[in-house]
Design a protein around this motif. Structure first.
Motif, PDB file in Angstrom:
ATOM      1  N   ARG A 265       0.843  -1.212   0.000  1.00 16.49           N
ATOM      2  CA  ARG A 265       0.000   0.000   0.000  1.00 16.49           C
ATOM      3  C   ARG A 265       0.869   1.250   0.000  1.00 16.49           C
ATOM      4  O   ARG A 265       0.588   2.226  -0.699  1.00 16.49           O
ATOM      5  CB  ARG A 265      -0.910   0.025   1.231  1.00 16.49           C
ATOM      6  CG  ARG A 265      -1.870  -1.118   1.396  1.00 16.49           C
ATOM      7  CD  ARG A 265      -2.875  -1.228   0.274  1.00 16.49           C
ATOM      8  NE  ARG A 265      -3.940  -2.152   0.605  1.00 16.49           N
ATOM      9  CZ  ARG A 265      -3.864  -3.490   0.592  1.00 16.49           C
ATOM     10  NH1 ARG A 265      -2.702  -4.072   0.283  1.00 16.49           N
ATOM     11  NH2 ARG A 265      -4.898  -4.246   0.877  1.00 16.49           N
ATOM     12  N   ALA A 286       0.009   4.334   4.736  1.00 15.36           N
ATOM     13  CA  ALA A 286      -0.419   2.951   4.491  1.00 15.36           C
ATOM     14  C   ALA A 286      -0.988   2.310   5.753  1.00 15.36           C
ATOM     15  O   ALA A 286      -1.901   1.486   5.672  1.00 15.36           O
ATOM     16  CB  ALA A 286       0.761   2.135   3.967  1.00 15.36           C
ATOM     17  N   TYR A 290      -4.405   0.422   5.611  1.00 14.91           N
ATOM     18  CA  TYR A 290      -4.379  -1.046   5.729  1.00 14.91           C
ATOM     19  C   TYR A 290      -4.554  -1.518   7.173  1.00 14.91           C
ATOM     20  O   TYR A 290      -5.505  -2.231   7.494  1.00 14.91           O
ATOM     21  CB  TYR A 290      -3.076  -1.594   5.151  1.00 14.91           C
ATOM     22  CG  TYR A 290      -2.944  -3.095   5.295  1.00 14.91           C
ATOM     23  CD1 TYR A 290      -3.699  -3.964   4.503  1.00 14.91           C
ATOM     24  CD2 TYR A 290      -2.082  -3.659   6.239  1.00 14.91           C
ATOM     25  CE1 TYR A 290      -3.599  -5.341   4.645  1.00 14.91           C
ATOM     26  CE2 TYR A 290      -1.974  -5.028   6.385  1.00 14.91           C
ATOM     27  CZ  TYR A 290      -2.730  -5.870   5.586  1.00 14.91           C
ATOM     28  OH  TYR A 290      -2.633  -7.229   5.737  1.00 14.91           O
TER      29      TYR A 290
END
Length: 316
Positions: A265, A286, A290
């Motif tokens: 990500r 990220a 995530y």
């Protein structure tokens, strides 16, 4: 054409101690199987190899890497001139409806049986045993074993699936089961299977252990190098600067597979910005997208660490 981030991540292979150990055990199991086959019909029971761990612990990557390096394009490097198809190692990913009948049918499909749905369970199992003998199978691998619809076995109540798995191993065919802890609870409830087990499971890393943090840090460092090696960025990404390793451990739960998804990500964020590598800011973003979104953690450790450092700087 520029490398695709997701595709390259799926092809990344980073070696670590448990990875190496698992491969060495599979090599040893295959060597023993070949020695047993050379005894002209004398039956020697085979090991029941177990590779269990949390989701995203890296189980499938260990397995995929072994098959890629030892059976490139389906060719057994131990006998490259053998008959085609070779099927020395037969691997199947069990689906979510793996009743006993479905379990047998999926095995037959893995052997390319032309009529996997035909016959009663006994007939199906006879054909599977014949294929194992025909191809001198050295590894029969079941990934996603948690999808097996079996209850826990007792001494008096072992399911047909337990009986089949145990019977194949006792007849000489090495079995490899890969899955989560749920699969371990089901499969290893059979005492006779337990007596055959050769375990290569991935243990959970402990953040309070200096040794485990070093192992995790080595994986972080290698991942930063892989981003450059796979042509995703021109510069190496540094994931071991400052307290980054500790933050990434928290954000991934210490699981290597989760860490890879997190960095994937971050790579997309960095690519959209035109960055030359994945930096700490990209990792921070990220974690929001995530780790927090998937409820791995409820806060962003990189952001919190920066706030703490900022407060300490003001006080100083």
């Amino acid at each position: 054409m520029a490398p695709n981030i997701t595709t390259e991540f799926r092809q990344m292979r980073i070696v670590y101690p448990e990875f190496q150990y698992a491969h060495s055990v599979l090599d040893r199991v295959r060597e023993a199987r070949r020695a047993a086959l050379a005894l002209n019909g004398i039956r020697i029971e085979a090991p029941f190899v177990t590779l269990f761990g949390d989701s995203h612990a890296g189980k499938s990557t260990i397995l995929d890497s072994y098959l890629e390096t030892h059976f490139p394009n389906g060719v057994d490097l131990q006998r490259p001139d053998g008959p085609s198809p070779q099927r020395t190692a037969v691997a199947l990913t069990l689906n979510g409806v793996s009743t006993y009948t479905s379990f047998l049918r999926q095995m037959l499909k893995a052997f390319a049986d032309p009529f996997p749905s035909e016959g009663n369970p006994d007939k199906k199992l006879d054909r599977i045993v014949n294929y194992i003998k025909k191809f001198n199978v050295e590894l029969l691998i079941f990934d996603e074993a948690n999808n097996l619809r079996i209850r826990k076995a007792t001494d008096l109540d072992a399911t047909q699936t337990h009986n089949t798995l145990r019977g194949l191993a006792k007849s000489g065919c090495p079995i490899v089961t890969v899955g989560t802890k749920e699969a371990a609870d089901k499969i290893l409830s059979d005492d006779q299977i337990m007596s055959l087990v050769e375990d290569i499971s991935i243990r959970e890393l402990d953040r309070s252990s200096i040794g485990d943090l070093k192992l995790f840090g080595s994986f972080c460092a290698a991942l930063g190098v892989k981003l450059k090696e796979h042509g995703l960025f021109p510069e190496r990404s540094n994931f071991v600067v400052g307290n980054t390793v500790s933050c990434l451990f928290l954000a991934s739960g210490g699981l290597r597979g989760r860490l890879s998804r997190l960095v994937e990500r971050a790579a997309y964020i960095a690519k959209e910005e035109g960055a030359t590598c994945v930096g700490i800011d990209h990792l921070e973003g990220a974690i929001d997208l995530y780790s927090i979104k998937n409820k791995i953690i409820s806060y962003n450790p990189i952001r919190e660490a920066r706030k703490t450092k900022s407060r300490e700087t003001r006080v100083g």
